[in-house]
Design a protein around this motif. Structure first.
Motif, PDB file in Angstrom:
ATOM      1  N   UNK A 185      19.067 -43.199  30.234  1.00 17.41           N
ATOM      2  CA  UNK A 185      17.650 -42.877  30.452  1.00 17.41           C
ATOM      3  C   UNK A 185      17.335 -41.549  29.764  1.00 17.41           C
ATOM      4  N   UNK A 186      16.343 -41.566  28.857  1.00 17.99           N
ATOM      5  CA  UNK A 186      15.982 -40.377  28.070  1.00 17.99           C
ATOM      6  C   UNK A 186      14.940 -39.535  28.787  1.00 17.99           C
ATOM      7  N   UNK A 187      13.903 -40.202  29.317  1.00 24.73           N
ATOM      8  CA  UNK A 187      12.771 -39.507  29.950  1.00 24.73           C
ATOM      9  C   UNK A 187      12.288 -40.282  31.172  1.00 24.73           C
ATOM     10  N   UNK A 188      11.817 -39.513  32.189  1.00 29.90           N
ATOM     11  CA  UNK A 188      11.131 -40.136  33.327  1.00 29.90           C
ATOM     12  C   UNK A 188       9.755 -39.508  33.450  1.00 29.90           C
ATOM     13  N   UNK A 189       8.764 -40.301  33.899  1.00 27.39           N
ATOM     14  CA  UNK A 189       7.415 -39.775  34.127  1.00 27.39           C
ATOM     15  C   UNK A 189       7.441 -38.824  35.314  1.00 27.39           C
ATOM     16  N   UNK A 190       6.763 -37.672  35.186  1.00 20.56           N
ATOM     17  CA  UNK A 190       6.605 -36.796  36.345  1.00 20.56           C
ATOM     18  C   UNK A 190       5.703 -37.471  37.367  1.00 20.56           C
ATOM     19  N   UNK A 191       4.565 -37.988  36.901  1.00 19.81           N
ATOM     20  CA  UNK A 191       3.699 -38.795  37.762  1.00 19.81           C
ATOM     21  C   UNK A 191       3.606 -40.166  37.119  1.00 19.81           C
ATOM     22  N   UNK A 192       4.127 -41.159  37.835  1.00 17.60           N
ATOM     23  CA  UNK A 192       4.260 -42.491  37.247  1.00 17.60           C
ATOM     24  C   UNK A 192       2.888 -43.144  36.968  1.00 17.60           C
ATOM     25  N   UNK A 193       2.579 -43.406  35.670  1.00 23.61           N
ATOM     26  CA  UNK A 193       1.248 -43.928  35.334  1.00 23.61           C
ATOM     27  C   UNK A 193       1.157 -45.455  35.346  1.00 23.61           C
ATOM     28  N   UNK A 194       2.295 -46.154  35.466  1.00 23.90           N
ATOM     29  CA  UNK A 194       2.259 -47.606  35.223  1.00 23.90           C
ATOM     30  C   UNK A 194       3.127 -48.443  36.159  1.00 23.90           C
ATOM     31  N   UNK A 195       3.814 -47.794  37.118  1.00 30.57           N
ATOM     32  CA  UNK A 195       4.652 -48.547  38.050  1.00 30.57           C
ATOM     33  C   UNK A 195       6.072 -48.762  37.548  1.00 30.57           C
ATOM     34  N   UNK A 196       6.394 -48.136  36.429  1.00 33.20           N
ATOM     35  CA  UNK A 196       7.710 -48.295  35.815  1.00 33.20           C
ATOM     36  C   UNK A 196       8.842 -48.013  36.807  1.00 33.20           C
ATOM     37  N   UNK A 197       9.858 -48.862  36.767  1.00 31.90           N
ATOM     38  CA  UNK A 197      11.008 -48.756  37.661  1.00 31.90           C
ATOM     39  C   UNK A 197      11.676 -47.378  37.506  1.00 31.90           C
ATOM     40  N   UNK A 198      11.888 -46.700  38.638  1.00 32.85           N
ATOM     41  CA  UNK A 198      12.539 -45.375  38.642  1.00 32.85           C
ATOM     42  C   UNK A 198      11.859 -44.394  37.672  1.00 32.85           C
ATOM     43  N   UNK A 199      10.561 -44.568  37.452  1.00 34.16           N
ATOM     44  CA  UNK A 199       9.752 -43.687  36.600  1.00 34.16           C
ATOM     45  C   UNK A 199      10.249 -43.644  35.145  1.00 34.16           C
ATOM     46  N   UNK A 200      10.929 -44.695  34.723  1.00 41.07           N
ATOM     47  CA  UNK A 200      11.528 -44.696  33.376  1.00 41.07           C
ATOM     48  C   UNK A 200      10.452 -44.737  32.288  1.00 41.07           C
ATOM     49  N   UNK A 201      10.516 -43.752  31.370  1.00 37.81           N
ATOM     50  CA  UNK A 201       9.558 -43.680  30.252  1.00 37.81           C
ATOM     51  C   UNK A 201      10.233 -43.973  28.919  1.00 37.81           C
ATOM     52  N   UNK A 202      11.567 -43.777  28.868  1.00 38.39           N
ATOM     53  CA  UNK A 202      12.284 -44.021  27.625  1.00 38.39           C
ATOM     54  C   UNK A 202      13.771 -44.187  27.883  1.00 38.39           C
ATOM     55  N   UNK A 203      14.400 -45.018  27.081  1.00 41.77           N
ATOM     56  CA  UNK A 203      15.844 -45.278  27.240  1.00 41.77           C
ATOM     57  C   UNK A 203      16.512 -45.337  25.858  1.00 41.77           C
ATOM     58  N   UNK A 204      17.836 -45.411  25.874  1.00 39.74           N
ATOM     59  CA  UNK A 204      18.591 -45.676  24.639  1.00 39.74           C
ATOM     60  C   UNK A 204      19.586 -46.792  24.935  1.00 39.74           C
ATOM     61  N   UNK A 205      20.184 -47.325  23.841  1.00 36.65           N
ATOM     62  CA  UNK A 205      21.226 -48.324  24.060  1.00 36.65           C
ATOM     63  C   UNK A 205      22.529 -47.603  24.429  1.00 36.65           C
ATOM     64  N   UNK A 206      23.535 -48.363  24.814  1.00 39.52           N
ATOM     65  CA  UNK A 206      24.783 -47.770  25.276  1.00 39.52           C
ATOM     66  C   UNK A 206      25.461 -46.984  24.149  1.00 39.52           C
ATOM     67  N   UNK A 207      25.415 -47.541  22.930  1.00 40.96           N
ATOM     68  CA  UNK A 207      26.078 -46.895  21.790  1.00 40.96           C
ATOM     69  C   UNK A 207      25.400 -45.568  21.422  1.00 40.96           C
ATOM     70  N   UNK A 208      24.122 -45.416  21.750  1.00 44.39           N
ATOM     71  CA  UNK A 208      23.430 -44.153  21.494  1.00 44.39           C
ATOM     72  C   UNK A 208      22.759 -44.065  20.132  1.00 44.39           C
ATOM     73  N   UNK A 209      22.470 -45.208  19.496  1.00 43.17           N
ATOM     74  CA  UNK A 209      21.780 -45.153  18.200  1.00 43.17           C
ATOM     75  C   UNK A 209      20.434 -45.874  18.207  1.00 43.17           C
ATOM     76  N   UNK A 210      20.102 -46.538  19.313  1.00 45.30           N
ATOM     77  CA  UNK A 210      18.798 -47.209  19.410  1.00 45.30           C
ATOM     78  C   UNK A 210      18.025 -46.625  20.595  1.00 45.30           C
ATOM     79  N   UNK A 211      16.802 -46.161  20.311  1.00 42.33           N
ATOM     80  CA  UNK A 211      15.992 -45.465  21.313  1.00 42.33           C
ATOM     81  C   UNK A 211      14.648 -46.172  21.482  1.00 42.33           C
ATOM     82  N   UNK A 212      14.114 -46.137  22.693  1.00 43.08           N
ATOM     83  CA  UNK A 212      12.791 -46.715  22.930  1.00 43.08           C
ATOM     84  C   UNK A 212      12.044 -45.889  23.950  1.00 43.08           C
TER      85      UNK A 212
END
Lengths: 80, 219
Positions: free
Chosen positions: B164-191
């Motif tokens: 998990x790269x970023x979490x929302x301080x105030x969740x704007x959309x209901x995202x699980x665990x306030x997740x705003x951005x993630x990466x893959x396990x290998x660490x070369x793909x980000x979203x």
């Protein structure tokens, strides 16, 4: 063959659109439970026969394109 | 062409030029726009899958873009360790492609949210962490379907591997665990749903996107 694919959210996935529709039903005093799911139907025709091989191809299409298996389930009806 | 950042353009992309500008003009990193029909990425050193409404969001957000020829090249690029970042619709495309786990569904507020958004920085990689980016960053969001979903086992994996790269301080959309951005396990793909390319100029809400895009390019 005529194919109808029905796609909807998995039971444990929240459907905010369905919830809004459910609230609208209640505001109309319609006696439905508020748990509404809004899915989609995809209809198409295809040449060929309904064989186990065909169903395998259709399942692949449903899993790869027509639904997202992470959040959705699908079922289909095939008629001649 | 020399080493560059490839920005993929789909019919309906609308943040492609912003991403191009952020790299080419602000970061002074050569960038190139790649049409979705192109089968190769040339000599790209990194790939951006930009925001917008690829293919009109028909069927599901990102569902059709994942089959574009350029995305097959992106998959190959990522499989060989190449760096890929999906922003907003790009994040949705990477999830649909299977390059990132999980899926993004409709905001629980049912609104399209277009606003400044403070994010908590998580310690994820050598470049995406609090020391490099600070405790929090202000990056704008603009989406109707940014509600991140993944099953329990998938979430446990994300947490365990610090994906998990970023979490929302105030969740704007209901995202699980306030997740705003993630990466893959290998660490070369980000979203991520927020738009770092819209936080790079003095007239933007912040310029925190500069450090974030630099972190993406950092070796």
């Amino acid at each position: 063959m005529n194919i109808r694919v029905f796609v909807n959210y998995k039971k444990n996935v929240l459907d905010p659109q369905g919830e809004a529709v459910g609230r609208a039903m209640q505001s109309l005093n319609f006696p439905a439970h508020p748990h509404v799911r809004v899915g989609k139907t995809i209809e198409f025709t295809v040449d060929g026969q309904d064989t186990p091989e065909f169903r395998k191809t259709l399942d692949k299409l449903c899993n790869d394109l027509l639904s997202n298996p992470v959040i959705e389930d699908y079922r289909y009806e095939i008629s001649q | 062409m020399d080493m560059h950042v490839a920005v993929i353009q789909f019919p309906g992309s609308n943040c492609d030029q912003d991403a191009y500008h952020a790299f080419a003009s602000v970061l002074k990193t050569p960038a190139k726009l790649v049409w979705h029909k192109d089968k190769t990425l040339g000599d790209a050193r990194a790939v951006i899958v930009p925001g917008g409404f690829s293919f009109g969001d028909y069927l599901r957000c990102g569902a059709i873009a994942r089959f574009s020829p350029a995305m097959q090249a992106v998959k190959e690029f990522a499989a060989n360790g190449g760096k890929v970042m999906g922003i907003c619709n790009g994040f949705q495309i990477l999830c649909e492609s299977g390059l990132l786990p999980g899926a993004l569904i409709r905001n629980n507020c049912l609104e399209f949210r277009c606003q400044e958004q403070w994010l908590k920085v998580e310690d994820s990689t050598a470049h995406f962490n609090k020391e490099t980016l600070g405790q929090r960053v202000n990056i704008p969001i603009a989406h109707g379907e940014g509600n991140y979903r993944i099953d329990e086992a998938g979430l446990a994996e994300l947490e365990k591997n610090k994906q998990i790269l970023f979490r929302y301080e105030e969740n704007p959309n209901g995202s699980l665990c306030d997740i705003a951005g993630i990466r893959n396990k290998a660490g070369n793909v980000f979203g991520m749903m927020p738009h770092p390319e819209r936080a790079v100029e003095p007239f933007h809400p912040s310029q925190h996107g500069v450090a974030l895009l630099k972190a993406f390019l950092a070796e």
